[in-house]
Design a protein around this motif. Structure first.
Motif, PDB file in Angstrom:
ATOM      1  N   ILE A  18       0.844  -1.187   0.000  1.00 37.79           N
ATOM      2  CA  ILE A  18       0.000   0.000   0.000  1.00 37.79           C
ATOM      3  C   ILE A  18       0.882   1.240   0.000  1.00 37.79           C
ATOM      4  O   ILE A  18       1.563   1.547   0.976  1.00 37.79           O
ATOM      5  CB  ILE A  18      -0.937   0.016   1.226  1.00 37.79           C
ATOM      6  N   THR A  19       0.898   1.915  -1.097  1.00 31.62           N
ATOM      7  CA  THR A  19       1.562   3.214  -1.156  1.00 31.62           C
ATOM      8  C   THR A  19       0.550   4.137  -1.824  1.00 31.62           C
ATOM      9  O   THR A  19      -0.496   3.707  -2.274  1.00 31.62           O
ATOM     10  CB  THR A  19       2.858   3.161  -1.978  1.00 31.62           C
ATOM     11  N   GLU A  20       0.859   5.391  -1.860  1.00 32.30           N
ATOM     12  CA  GLU A  20      -0.085   6.298  -2.496  1.00 32.30           C
ATOM     13  C   GLU A  20       0.664   7.208  -3.455  1.00 32.30           C
ATOM     14  O   GLU A  20       1.834   7.516  -3.224  1.00 32.30           O
ATOM     15  CB  GLU A  20      -0.824   7.104  -1.436  1.00 32.30           C
ATOM     16  N   ILE A  22       2.224  10.249  -4.960  1.00 32.36           N
ATOM     17  CA  ILE A  22       2.657  11.432  -4.221  1.00 32.36           C
ATOM     18  C   ILE A  22       3.566  12.261  -5.118  1.00 32.36           C
ATOM     19  O   ILE A  22       4.338  11.716  -5.908  1.00 32.36           O
ATOM     20  CB  ILE A  22       3.361  10.982  -2.909  1.00 32.36           C
ATOM     21  N   LYS A  23       3.425  13.571  -5.022  1.00 35.87           N
ATOM     22  CA  LYS A  23       4.256  14.446  -5.851  1.00 35.87           C
ATOM     23  C   LYS A  23       5.366  14.999  -4.976  1.00 35.87           C
ATOM     24  O   LYS A  23       5.112  15.799  -4.070  1.00 35.87           O
ATOM     25  CB  LYS A  23       3.400  15.582  -6.417  1.00 35.87           C
ATOM     26  N   VAL A  24       6.569  14.535  -5.245  1.00 33.34           N
ATOM     27  CA  VAL A  24       7.680  14.943  -4.387  1.00 33.34           C
ATOM     28  C   VAL A  24       8.512  16.025  -5.083  1.00 33.34           C
ATOM     29  O   VAL A  24       8.402  16.245  -6.283  1.00 33.34           O
ATOM     30  CB  VAL A  24       8.592  13.737  -4.044  1.00 33.34           C
ATOM     31  N   GLY A  28      14.137  17.658  -2.504  1.00 31.18           N
ATOM     32  CA  GLY A  28      14.099  16.650  -1.446  1.00 31.18           C
ATOM     33  C   GLY A  28      14.885  15.416  -1.839  1.00 31.18           C
ATOM     34  O   GLY A  28      15.645  14.857  -1.045  1.00 31.18           O
ATOM     35  N   LEU A  32      18.365  13.981  -0.090  1.00 29.50           N
ATOM     36  CA  LEU A  32      18.480  12.635   0.463  1.00 29.50           C
ATOM     37  C   LEU A  32      19.631  11.869  -0.197  1.00 29.50           C
ATOM     38  O   LEU A  32      20.371  11.151   0.474  1.00 29.50           O
ATOM     39  CB  LEU A  32      17.155  11.876   0.275  1.00 29.50           C
TER      40      LEU A  32
ATOM     41  N   HIS B  22       8.653   6.275  -3.555  1.00 33.77           N
ATOM     42  CA  HIS B  22       8.224   5.096  -2.789  1.00 33.77           C
ATOM     43  C   HIS B  22       8.452   5.322  -1.286  1.00 33.77           C
ATOM     44  O   HIS B  22       7.552   5.091  -0.477  1.00 33.77           O
ATOM     45  CB  HIS B  22       8.996   3.858  -3.264  1.00 33.77           C
ATOM     46  N   VAL B  24       8.896   8.157   0.437  1.00 34.45           N
ATOM     47  CA  VAL B  24       8.034   9.215   0.991  1.00 34.45           C
ATOM     48  C   VAL B  24       6.597   8.701   1.097  1.00 34.45           C
ATOM     49  O   VAL B  24       5.903   8.951   2.092  1.00 34.45           O
ATOM     50  CB  VAL B  24       8.098  10.492   0.111  1.00 34.45           C
ATOM     51  N   SER B  25       6.194   7.925   0.108  1.00 30.55           N
ATOM     52  CA  SER B  25       4.834   7.411   0.100  1.00 30.55           C
ATOM     53  C   SER B  25       4.599   6.421   1.253  1.00 30.55           C
ATOM     54  O   SER B  25       3.562   6.468   1.921  1.00 30.55           O
ATOM     55  CB  SER B  25       4.589   6.728  -1.239  1.00 30.55           C
ATOM     56  N   VAL B  26       5.572   5.545   1.496  1.00 32.12           N
ATOM     57  CA  VAL B  26       5.415   4.570   2.594  1.00 32.12           C
ATOM     58  C   VAL B  26       5.341   5.309   3.935  1.00 32.12           C
ATOM     59  O   VAL B  26       4.480   5.016   4.776  1.00 32.12           O
ATOM     60  CB  VAL B  26       6.576   3.547   2.604  1.00 32.12           C
ATOM     61  N   SER B  28       4.370   8.302   4.384  1.00 32.57           N
ATOM     62  CA  SER B  28       3.082   9.000   4.401  1.00 32.57           C
ATOM     63  C   SER B  28       1.953   8.052   4.837  1.00 32.57           C
ATOM     64  O   SER B  28       1.075   8.430   5.617  1.00 32.57           O
ATOM     65  CB  SER B  28       2.818   9.546   3.000  1.00 32.57           C
ATOM     66  N   VAL B  29       2.002   6.812   4.337  1.00 38.06           N
ATOM     67  CA  VAL B  29       0.983   5.820   4.727  1.00 38.06           C
ATOM     68  C   VAL B  29       1.052   5.563   6.236  1.00 38.06           C
ATOM     69  O   VAL B  29       0.036   5.531   6.925  1.00 38.06           O
ATOM     70  CB  VAL B  29       1.170   4.495   3.934  1.00 38.06           C
ATOM     71  N   TYR B  30       2.276   5.428   6.746  1.00 37.49           N
ATOM     72  CA  TYR B  30       2.444   5.211   8.195  1.00 37.49           C
ATOM     73  C   TYR B  30       1.893   6.389   8.993  1.00 37.49           C
ATOM     74  O   TYR B  30       1.230   6.210  10.017  1.00 37.49           O
ATOM     75  CB  TYR B  30       3.929   5.025   8.536  1.00 37.49           C
ATOM     76  N   LYS B  32      -0.399   8.496   8.266  1.00 30.63           N
ATOM     77  CA  LYS B  32      -1.865   8.524   8.277  1.00 30.63           C
ATOM     78  C   LYS B  32      -2.434   7.357   9.083  1.00 30.63           C
ATOM     79  O   LYS B  32      -3.345   7.519   9.870  1.00 30.63           O
ATOM     80  CB  LYS B  32      -2.389   8.468   6.849  1.00 30.63           C
ATOM     81  N   LYS B  33      -1.848   6.199   8.855  1.00 33.08           N
ATOM     82  CA  LYS B  33      -2.362   4.989   9.502  1.00 33.08           C
ATOM     83  C   LYS B  33      -2.271   5.076  11.027  1.00 33.08           C
ATOM     84  O   LYS B  33      -3.202   4.723  11.732  1.00 33.08           O
ATOM     85  CB  LYS B  33      -1.539   3.807   9.007  1.00 33.08           C
ATOM     86  N   VAL B  53       2.934  17.493   1.899  1.00 32.12           N
ATOM     87  CA  VAL B  53       3.974  16.634   1.320  1.00 32.12           C
ATOM     88  C   VAL B  53       5.356  17.172   1.713  1.00 32.12           C
ATOM     89  O   VAL B  53       6.269  16.396   2.029  1.00 32.12           O
ATOM     90  CB  VAL B  53       3.826  16.567  -0.217  1.00 32.12           C
ATOM     91  N   ILE B  56       6.185  15.984   5.093  1.00 33.87           N
ATOM     92  CA  ILE B  56       6.535  14.553   5.108  1.00 33.87           C
ATOM     93  C   ILE B  56       7.971  14.391   4.586  1.00 33.87           C
ATOM     94  O   ILE B  56       8.766  13.636   5.157  1.00 33.87           O
ATOM     95  CB  ILE B  56       5.540  13.723   4.264  1.00 33.87           C
ATOM     96  N   GLU B  57       8.309  15.135   3.531  1.00 34.12           N
ATOM     97  CA  GLU B  57       9.673  15.062   2.983  1.00 34.12           C
ATOM     98  C   GLU B  57      10.693  15.518   4.021  1.00 34.12           C
ATOM     99  O   GLU B  57      11.751  14.916   4.198  1.00 34.12           O
ATOM    100  CB  GLU B  57       9.785  15.934   1.725  1.00 34.12           C
ATOM    101  N   VAL B  60      11.056  12.806   6.544  1.00 42.06           N
ATOM    102  CA  VAL B  60      11.844  11.693   5.977  1.00 42.06           C
ATOM    103  C   VAL B  60      13.329  12.045   6.061  1.00 42.06           C
ATOM    104  O   VAL B  60      14.168  11.226   6.480  1.00 42.06           O
ATOM    105  CB  VAL B  60      11.439  11.428   4.501  1.00 42.06           C
TER     106      VAL B  60
END
Lengths: 332, 316
Positions: A18-20, A22-24, A28, A32, B22, B24-26, B28-30, B32-33, B53, B56-57, B60
């Motif tokens: 489950i991922t969503e 996202i616009k990064v 950033g 990283l 990927h 950042v998205s994972v 983000s899921v955490y 929210k969850k 976002v 979140i970045e 991260v």
């Protein structure tokens, strides 16, 4: 600590995919990348040594995240488990089993009495040996060998405690006094997760209890259902005896297991002779029998049946076009 | 969870756009969850509870900076491949738990947390009766007749000493348990859970957190001040509302009362009603207790010495 407990309770790995969208930002990503650019100039590709030494006490292993239990049901765990082996390999009806303590990276939930290895160099991170969570498991669940670790305090071994004080789990009882609610909950979660390990032995015990004969048993499973086929012994007259003796090497009695379930599109006869098991599937359709190593077994076909002979003990999968998933047959 | 291929990309400093998305998205899921609060981002000044976002970045980035500082990836090659994803999630969760803990330390015991603890302790250790739709607790079986009036309860518990909560306090439950017991013993009456929560919360001395918040630009925490035996900030707060005359009265009463004068004699000396003097002394004692409780005798003596000097200076 509630954050950690929430994570552990939640079987986080189930969310693996489950991922969503996202616009990064490019910045950033660049930041990283820079952070890691010179940190690990040479990434060690060798990983760990892929050796499988003889299973022994005080070794650390990872455990398979999926296995087929003794009754043919698939057992899965979302998060992988590592274990420290606390006993030598023992045997139960010819099956190897060991006693283990699961290992947890969540050292922040340890107590003063817990066994902690701070040295990250051993398996990659500091860990806690869950001395309060000893479990039996079949050795076949072990996946990869990771290292060797000697406990700092050997007195915590329950087997040793039993010998020294003659009272079951005396050390364990002492150590649960004074736990914070978080530590207590952590232990309950971990003990609950470890059911995955001990289930391997429990399903073997269940098989041994339910097997049809003292020396042999058969269980089949499909769609999460288990069935122990009925065992029959039939005495034949002389003419039949000769015929059977010639064909199957069975002389006086015809002993067989019969799986005759209305939900299955065929009957299955299973016999045992000195060369092993013989599986007869009563169907004119094509069936395939595959062993644990994914090798397809030879089959003798006629218009009414498919016969597989000289089969060793083990778990086999029977493929048939009319079944959604393969039928599993455990022979022992 | 995190895919191994992207973890390897990251560690080798060759993270791709897909890999970054990927990760950042994972995270983000955490977020929210598990409903992680935004306060876990260092120097976050936005008080809205919704994460952008960019935030979140930023989080991260802070997480990986922390992980590198703590050498969390030094032996990544020793970790089995099928464990790496779980490992990364584990250190992320540990990082967040640690941050939340730090934030809670800054905030002390919240009213909500206090209510949660009082409710759970009431259920575990006391008899609960529902009277007129209100849950009352007591340390034995009781009837409605035994419940004292609010005024009587207030009076009975007004003399209870406050229970200090310091930055170093790790677990609140034993303190809440103690407070509930003290209140029930002092009141000698069943008390509603709501009132018990209020009283327990008031009984806690969280001045350590208050003082830290008073001077937001100061990097000194109360603990550090006490460690350095420098109570200037605390004493300044204690005597801030005193006029010259009050400072003189209090200085004499507490520190220069060589003749051991009673309050009556002191009142005569300062030409004021005895009750007024009594009230001034009591009010000062309350302020004193609210702002400072000594850790040990030695530290208390140092504090008293500095307080005496400060009062003396203010009275001149």
């Amino acid at each position: 600590m509630k954050t950690i407990l929430q994570f552990l309770k939640d079987n986080a790995a189930k969310e693996a995919d489950i991922t969503e969208p996202i616009k990064v930002s490019d910045k950033g990503l660049e930041n990283l990348r820079d952070l890691f650019r010179n940190e690990f100039p040479i990434v060690d590709k060798s990983k760990y040594l892929r050796i499988h030494p003889q299973v022994q006490r005080e070794q650390i292993w990872s455990v398979k995240t999926e296995y087929v239990d003794f009754e043919g049901l698939i057992q899965e765990i979302p998060d992988p488990i590592l274990v420290w082996i606390s006993s030598e390999v023992k045997q139960l009806e010819g099956e190897d089993y060991i006693r283990v303590y699961p290992i947890s990276p969540f050292t922040e939930l340890s107590t003063e009495d817990d066994e902690i290895c701070e040295d990250s160099a051993l398996i990659g991170f500091p860990f806690l040996v869950e001395l309060w969570n000893e479990q039996p498991m079949l050795s076949e669940l072990l996946d990869r060998y990771l290292g060797f670790y000697k406990l700092k305090n050997e007195n915590f071994l329950i087997e040793d405690s039993l010998k020294s004080v003659g009272e079951p789990r005396a050390e364990y009882s002492k150590s649960i006094i004074g736990l914070t609610p978080e530590q207590e909950e952590f232990r309950l979660i971990e003990i609950s997760r470890a059911k995955y390990l001990n289930h391997s032995v429990l399903s073997l015990l269940s098989f041994l209890e339910n097997r049809q004969e003292q020396n042999a048993g058969v269980v089949i499973s499909w769609n999460d259902k288990i069935e122990y086929p009925q065992f029959f012994t039939e005495q034949h007259n002389g003419a039949l005896t000769l015929l059977i003796a010639a064909k199957t090497a069975i002389d006086k009695n015809d002993e067989y297991w019969l799986a005759d379930n209305p939900e299955l599109p065929f009957k299955i006869f299973i016999r045992k002779d000195k060369n092993g098991f013989i599986i007869t599937v009563m169907t004119s359709e094509k069936v395939r029998l595959v062993d644990q190593k994914n090798t397809e077994l030879n089959c003798e076909l006629d218009t009414q049946r498919s016969v597989f002979s000289n089969i060793d003990s083990g778990i086999y999968r029977l493929f048939y076009q009319g079944l959604n998933s393969p039928l599993k047959i455990r022979l022992k | 969870m995190f895919k191994s291929e992207y973890i390897n990309e990251l560690i080798s400093g060759k993270l791709t756009v897909a890999g970054y998305k990927h990760i950042v998205s994972v995270v983000s899921v955490y977020i929210k969850k598990y409903n992680w609060p935004k306060s876990i981002i260092i120097s976050n000044s936005d008080f809205s509870k919704y994460w952008t976002v960019e935030e979140i970045e930023e989080f991260v980035h802070q997480f990986f900076e922390w992980a590198l500082t703590k050498n969390k990836f030094q032996y990544l090659n020793k970790i089995p491949e099928n464990y790496q994803s779980y490992y990364l999630s584990q250190i992320l969760v540990s990082f967040v738990a640690n941050r939340i803990k730090e934030e809670q330390k800054k905030a002390g015991l919240s009213y909500d947390k206090c209510r949660e603890l009082v409710t759970s302790i009431s259920k575990e250790n006391y008899t609960i009766n529902v009277i007129d739709g209100v849950e009352y607790i007591y340390n034995k079986h009781f009837t409605a007749k035994e419940i004292l009036t609010d005024q009587e309860i207030e009076l009975a518990i007004s003399y209870l000493p406050r229970i200090p909560i310091l930055n170093s306090t790790k677990h609140y439950k034993p303190l809440v348990k103690l407070a509930v017991e003290d209140i029930l013993n002092a009141a000698a009456s069943p008390i509603s859970i709501k009132k018990m929560t209020d009283k327990v919360f008031q009984l806690f001395d969280q001045k350590g957190f208050i003082v830290a918040n008073i001077k937001e630009d100061s990097v000194d925490t109360v603990d550090e001040l006490i460690k350095s035996k420098n109570f200037d900030h605390v004493i300044a707060r204690i005597i801030s509302n005193l006029n010259k005359n009050d400072a003189k009265i209090l200085s004499e009463y507490f520190f220069k009362n060589e003749e051991n004068l009673s309050i009556g004699k002191m009142a005569e000396k300062f030409k004021m009603p005895k009750s007024t003097l009594h009230q001034k002394i009591d009010a000062f004692k309350k302020v004193l207790r609210a702002y400072y409780i000594p850790v040990n005798e030695e530290e208390g003596l140092i504090f008293i010495k500095q307080l005496a000097e400060a009062l003396n200076n203010s009275s001149n």
